[in-house]
Design an enzyme around this catalytic site. Sequence first.
Site, PDB file in Angstrom:
ATOM      1  CB  ALA A   1      50.043  17.010  30.065  1.00 39.60           C
ATOM      2  CB  CYS A   2      47.413  21.412  30.283  1.00 38.84           C
ATOM      3  SG  CYS A   2      46.975  23.046  30.868  1.00 38.84           S
ATOM      4  N   PRO A   3      50.403  22.582  31.421  1.00 40.83           N
ATOM      5  CG  PRO A   3      51.436  24.353  32.622  1.00 40.83           C
ATOM      6  CD  PRO A   3      51.106  22.857  32.693  1.00 40.83           C
ATOM      7  CG  MET A   4      54.898  21.334  30.015  1.00 42.96           C
ATOM      8  SD  MET A   4      55.796  22.753  30.695  1.00 42.96           S
ATOM      9  CE  MET A   4      57.123  22.926  29.510  1.00 42.96           C
TER      10      MET A   4
ATOM     11  CG  ASP B   1      46.779  18.162  26.400  1.00 39.52           C
ATOM     12  OD1 ASP B   1      45.648  17.627  26.441  1.00 39.52           O
ATOM     13  OD2 ASP B   1      47.190  18.962  27.259  1.00 39.52           O
TER      14      ASP B   1
END
Length: 189
Positions: free
Chosen positions: A14-17, A41
Amino acid sequence: MIETAHIVDAKGLACPMPIVRTRKAMKELVPGDVLEVLATDKGSTADIKAWAAGSGHAYLGTETEENVLHHFIKKDSAQAEVKKEIPVIDLAAFVKKMQEEQLTIVDVREQQEFDAEHVPGALHIPLNEVEARMDELNKEETIYLICQTGRRSGIAGIRLAENGFNNVLNVVPGMTDWTKQTMKRGNES
């Protein structure tokens, strides 16, 4: 079919990965190389598009295969490192300032995010419209930028700073941790 120099697997993250891994991989490429980012995502499309625009790379598009998004980004030969940092203000200090005075708040999230809930009194200028709509803002005022986590608002702040806005603050971590009153589209007074 786009020929890619490297593939980043960010499926299940998920954000920010996806952005973190994209940024790291992009540093290893040479100008003109194309990076493919695999992600699940759904928000990664807007995030990668905005990141590419803000960092000088070319977003080539996204293809969907089953439930996997394939984002393609070309490392631009004119890519310039972002050297400017935008000052941040944490939510507690931001809320205190809101209670003390009328602030210029700009929400740079997407339309549906803003419609669902936003800080009362916030002006909506999505990140991809910031450059085209800068003339709606006063360079002499302090502008508080907010998004979901502080990443998009940071990019918006850099774009404004590069265009002579010297009083820009990034509200972090943004709407993710916002617990105060919000407005929905249509219930503004």
